[in-house]
Design an enzyme around this catalytic site. Structure first.
Site, mmCIF file in Angstrom:
data_model
loop_
_atom_site.group_PDB
_atom_site.id
_atom_site.type_symbol
_atom_site.label_atom_id
_atom_site.label_comp_id
_atom_site.label_asym_id
_atom_site.label_seq_id
_atom_site.Cartn_x
_atom_site.Cartn_y
_atom_site.Cartn_z
ATOM 1 N N LYS A 24 0.838 -1.217 0.000
ATOM 2 C CA LYS A 24 0.000 0.000 0.000
ATOM 3 C C LYS A 24 0.865 1.257 0.000
ATOM 4 O O LYS A 24 0.645 2.175 -0.788
ATOM 5 C CB LYS A 24 -0.902 0.013 1.233
ATOM 6 N N ASN A 25 1.855 1.296 0.879
ATOM 7 C CA ASN A 25 2.625 2.531 1.045
ATOM 8 C C ASN A 25 3.587 2.790 -0.104
ATOM 9 O O ASN A 25 4.182 3.871 -0.178
ATOM 10 C CB ASN A 25 3.371 2.531 2.380
ATOM 11 N N CYS A 118 -5.558 8.741 9.487
ATOM 12 C CA CYS A 118 -5.581 8.130 10.818
ATOM 13 C C CYS A 118 -5.297 9.188 11.883
ATOM 14 O O CYS A 118 -4.433 10.044 11.709
ATOM 15 C CB CYS A 118 -4.501 7.060 10.935
ATOM 16 N N ARG A 123 0.682 14.980 13.207
ATOM 17 C CA ARG A 123 1.133 14.706 11.840
ATOM 18 C C ARG A 123 1.100 15.903 10.896
ATOM 19 O O ARG A 123 0.348 15.927 9.918
ATOM 20 C CB ARG A 123 0.322 13.552 11.244
ATOM 21 N N ASP A 126 4.780 20.167 7.551
ATOM 22 C CA ASP A 126 5.706 21.295 7.427
ATOM 23 C C ASP A 126 6.974 20.963 6.633
ATOM 24 O O ASP A 126 7.483 21.787 5.885
ATOM 25 C CB ASP A 126 6.071 21.846 8.821
ATOM 26 N N ASP A 308 4.496 0.822 11.915
ATOM 27 C CA ASP A 308 3.275 0.196 11.405
ATOM 28 C C ASP A 308 3.115 -1.257 11.862
ATOM 29 O O ASP A 308 2.105 -1.889 11.553
ATOM 30 C CB ASP A 308 3.236 0.265 9.867
ATOM 31 N N ARG A 400 -8.761 -0.172 4.416
ATOM 32 C CA ARG A 400 -7.868 0.797 3.788
ATOM 33 C C ARG A 400 -6.503 0.158 3.534
ATOM 34 O O ARG A 400 -5.812 0.549 2.590
ATOM 35 C CB ARG A 400 -7.675 2.010 4.700
HETATM 36 C C1 UD1 Z 1 4.363 6.977 6.204
HETATM 37 C C2 UD1 Z 1 3.474 5.782 6.059
HETATM 38 C C3 UD1 Z 1 2.918 5.358 7.414
HETATM 39 C C4 UD1 Z 1 4.078 5.128 8.380
HETATM 40 C C5 UD1 Z 1 5.000 6.331 8.419
HETATM 41 C C6 UD1 Z 1 6.248 6.091 9.253
HETATM 42 C C7 UD1 Z 1 2.556 6.055 3.849
HETATM 43 C C8 UD1 Z 1 1.390 6.355 2.999
HETATM 44 N N1 UD1 Z 1 2.380 6.121 5.159
HETATM 45 O O1 UD1 Z 1 3.570 8.044 6.712
HETATM 46 O O2 UD1 Z 1 2.164 4.159 7.244
HETATM 47 O O3 UD1 Z 1 3.546 4.910 9.674
HETATM 48 O O4 UD1 Z 1 5.431 6.669 7.089
HETATM 49 O O5 UD1 Z 1 6.956 4.984 8.775
HETATM 50 O O6 UD1 Z 1 3.626 5.729 3.352
HETATM 51 N N2 UD1 Z 1 6.289 14.836 10.372
HETATM 52 C C9 UD1 Z 1 6.377 16.190 10.637
HETATM 53 N N3 UD1 Z 1 6.335 17.057 9.593
HETATM 54 C C10 UD1 Z 1 6.217 16.638 8.311
HETATM 55 C C11 UD1 Z 1 6.127 15.262 8.033
HETATM 56 C C12 UD1 Z 1 6.172 14.379 9.089
HETATM 57 O O7 UD1 Z 1 6.477 16.602 11.786
HETATM 58 O O8 UD1 Z 1 6.172 17.480 7.409
HETATM 59 C C13 UD1 Z 1 6.358 13.869 11.496
HETATM 60 C C14 UD1 Z 1 5.122 13.015 11.622
HETATM 61 O O9 UD1 Z 1 4.129 13.666 12.390
HETATM 62 C C15 UD1 Z 1 5.695 11.797 12.312
HETATM 63 C C16 UD1 Z 1 7.091 11.668 11.695
HETATM 64 O O10 UD1 Z 1 7.379 12.951 11.178
HETATM 65 O O11 UD1 Z 1 5.806 12.005 13.683
HETATM 66 C C17 UD1 Z 1 7.229 10.642 10.586
HETATM 67 O O12 UD1 Z 1 6.217 10.840 9.649
HETATM 68 P P1 UD1 Z 1 6.368 10.426 8.112
HETATM 69 O O13 UD1 Z 1 7.565 9.540 7.958
HETATM 70 O O14 UD1 Z 1 6.292 11.654 7.289
HETATM 71 O O15 UD1 Z 1 5.063 9.554 7.905
HETATM 72 P P2 UD1 Z 1 4.080 9.540 6.664
HETATM 73 O O16 UD1 Z 1 4.845 9.755 5.400
HETATM 74 O O17 UD1 Z 1 2.917 10.399 6.936
#
Ligand code: UD1
Length: 421
Positions: A24-25, A118, A123, A126, A308, A400
Site C-alpha cells: 500500500k505505502n 488516521c 502529523r 511542514d 506500522d 484501507r
Molecule cells: C508513512 C506511512 C505510514 C508510516 C510512516 C512512518 C505512507 C502512505 N504512510 O507516513 O504508514 O507509519 O510513514 O513509517 O507511506 N512529520 C512532521 N512534519 C512533516 C512530516 C512528518 O512533523 O512534514 C512527522 C510526523 O508527524 C511523524 C514523523 O514525522 O511524527 C514521521 O512521519 P512520516 O515519515 O512523514 O510519515 P508519513 O509519510 O505520513
C-alpha cells in the site's frame, strides 16, 4: 456504506500459505507519480485496497485517465485539468498530500487541502512545505488549503531534513525530478517504499543517485516519460501475518514476501521464539506449542522496527512469557489499541512513549472498537489468540490497508467472518 464488523473465534492454529499483496505505502506515491508525465504509467502488482481507490480517484480528478484491471492500472495524465485537491477527497487519506510535489513541479501551481487520515498524533506536513519553499515555491495557507505556486518552475536545492519523513522524502523526490538543476535530499527516508519510488522514477527517465541511502541526489529533467513498474510486496502485511502465526501458533508460508525488507522484524520474531526462515517463494513462519518470550522493541525509521507493526507486536507480547517494553518514537498517540487490548485481558501500562507489556497466558474475547488502521488489525490478531468470540467494530480502517483479511486468514484455518448489517 453498510456498517461492518469482523468476528473472530480464537483458538485455531494457522497452517498453509498466505499470498502477500503489493505494498500500500509504495502504491500511493507511485499513483501520484503518474501525474509527473503526459505519457502512460502502468503499475503492476497493485493491491486492491480502499486507499488505492481513493488515490486513483484523486489523480483522476486532476485529469488523469485511469484504466484499471485486476492488480493492474494504467494512469495517463495527458493534460492536468485541475490543480486543486479538494477537502472531500483529501480528508479520507493523509497520503493525498503526495500530489502536491508532482502538481507544482509540472504545472507551477497546486492547491491541496490539509490532510486527515488516521488520528495518530498531529502529523503536520511542514517538512513537505519547507522543502518546496527551498525549491522556490511560494506557499500560502488559505481556508485549510495549502496553495503552492512556482510560475517559473521549481529550482534544485539542498534540503536537509531535521528528522526522517517518508512522505516528505517522496513528495520532494517527485518534485525534484522535474525541477531545474540538482536537488540534494539529506537525511532522506530509506524505507523500501522510497526505493520503489526511486526505481519507478528512474524507469520514467529521472536521474537519481544514492538509492537506498540517506542522501539522494536528483538532477531534474524537463519532462519524464511513461513506464511500466511492478510494486514491491507489502512488508507490513508480511510482518502482520508473521505475527498472526506467532500469536495463534502453527506454520504458514508467506508467499511473495521479501525477507530483505524486514530484517529487523525477523530478528525480533526469532528472538521471541517465532521461527522465521526465508524460502524460495518468500518466508516460512512457525510456532509450535511453547509460549513466546518477551522482547523489547523500539520503533525507528527503516531499517529499524516499523511503527506500522508496533500494535501487532504488542499483541504478540501480550501473551508472552515475561514482559516486554515497547517504545514508539515515530508517532505520538499511537497507543490507542491499548485500552481495547486491556478489555481482552492484556496487561499493558503506558508511560509516555513506552508501553510495558506483561504477558498473560490467555486473552479473552470481547467486543472491541477499531481506531486506526494498524490498531484495527492488532485487534483481529488478538482475537485469534483469545478464548471465545471477539467482535471488532468499525473496521472501515482495516479495508484501507489489508486486502481481504478475512479470506487470507480464513484460508489458513482462522475462524473469522465479516458481518454486514
Ligand atoms: C508513512 C506511512 C505510514 C508510516 C510512516 C512512518 C505512507 C502512505 N504512510 O507516513 O504508514 O507509519 O510513514 O513509517 O507511506 N512529520 C512532521 N512534519 C512533516 C512530516 C512528518 O512533523 O512534514 C512527522 C510526523 O508527524 C511523524 C514523523 O514525522 O511524527 C514521521 O512521519 P512520516 O515519515 O512523514 O510519515 P508519513 O509519510 O505520513
Amino acid at each position: 456504506m453498510a456498517l461492518q464488523r469482523i468476528v473472530v473465534r480464537g483458538g485455531n492454529e494457522l497452517f498453509g500459505e498466505i499470498p502477500i499483496s503489493g505494498a500500500k505505502n509504495a502504491a500511493l506515491p507511485l499513483v501520484a507519480a503518474g501525474l509527473l508525465t503526459a505519457e502512460t504509467l502502468t503499475l503492476d502488482n497493485l493491491p486492491e485496497l480502499a486507499d488505492v481507490g481513493f488515490m486513483l480517484g484523486l489523480v483522476e480528478q486532476h485529469g488523469a485517465e485511469i484504466l484499471r484491471g485486476p492488480r493492474h492500472v494504467e494512469i495517463t495524465a495527458g493534460t492536468i485539468t485541475s490543480t486543486t485537491a479538494p477537502y472531500d477527497l483529501v480528508r479520507k487519506m493523509r497520503a493525498s498530500v503526495l500530489v502536491l510535489g508532482p502538481l507544482v513541479a509540472r504545472m507551477g501551481e497546486a492547491k491541496v487541502s490539509l490532510p486527515g487520515g488516521c488520528a495518530i498524533g498531529t502529523r503536520p506536513v511542514d517538512l513537505h512545505l519547507k522543502g518546496l519553499e527551498a525549491m522556490g515555491a511560494k506557499i500560502e495557507l488559505v481556508d485549510g488549503y495549502v496553495h503552492a505556486t512556482a510560475p517559473k518552475g521549481l529550482k534544485g536545492a539542498t534540503i536537509r531534513f531535521p528528522f526522517v519523513s517518508v512522505g516528505a522524502t517522496e513528495n520532494l523526490l517527485m518534485a525534484a525530478s522535474l525541477a531545474e538543476g540538482e536537488t540534494v535530499l539529506d537525511n532522506a527516508a530509506r524505507e523500501p517504499e522510497i526505493t520503489d519510488l526511486v526505481q519507478c522514477l528512474q524507469a520514467m527517465g529521472a536521474d537519481i543517485s544514492g538509492v537506498g541511502t540517506e542522501r539522494l541526489v536528483i538532477r531534474g529533467k524537463a519532462s519524464l516519460h511513461g513506464a511500466r513498474y511492478s510494486i514491491l510486496p507489502d512488508r507490513i502485511e508480511t510482518g502482520t501475518y508473521a505475527m498472526a502465526v506467532g500469536v495463534a501458533g502453527g506454520q504458514v508460508e508467506l508467499v511473495g514476501a521479501r525477507p530483505d525488507t524486514l530484517e529487523d522484524v525477523i530478528d525480533v520474531l526469532n528472538r521471541s521464539g517465532v521461527e522465521v526462515t526465508p524460502t524460495t517463494r518468500g518466508m516460512k513462519v512457525k510456532r509450535n506449542g511453547h509460549r513466546v518470550h518477551g522482547v523489547d522493541v523500539m520503533t525507528q525509521p527503516f531499517p529499524g522496527f516499523p511503527t506500522d507493526l508496533q500494535a501487532q507486536m504488542m499483541v504478540l507480547m501480550a501473551t508472552a512469557e515475561g514482559a516486554a517494553m515497547i517504545t514508539e518514537t515515530i508517532f505520538e498517540n499511537r497507543f490507542m489499541h491499548v485500552p481495547e487490548l486491556a478489555r481482552m485481558g492484556a496487561n499493558v501500562t503506558v508511560h509516555g512513549a513506552s508501553a510495558l507489556v506483561r504477558g498473560v497466558p490467555k486473552l479473552k474475547g470481547a467486543p472491541v472498537m477499531a481506531t486506526d488502521l494498524r490498531a484495527s488489525i492488532s485487534l483481529v490478531l488478538a482475537g485469534l489468540a483469545a478464548e471465545g468470540e471477539t467482535v471488532v467494530n468499525r473496521i472501515y480502517h482495516l479495508d484501507r490497508g489489508y486486502e481481504r483479511v478475512e479470506e487470507k486468514l480464513g484460508a489458513v484455518g482462522a475462524d473469522i467472518r465479516r458481518l454486514t448489517e
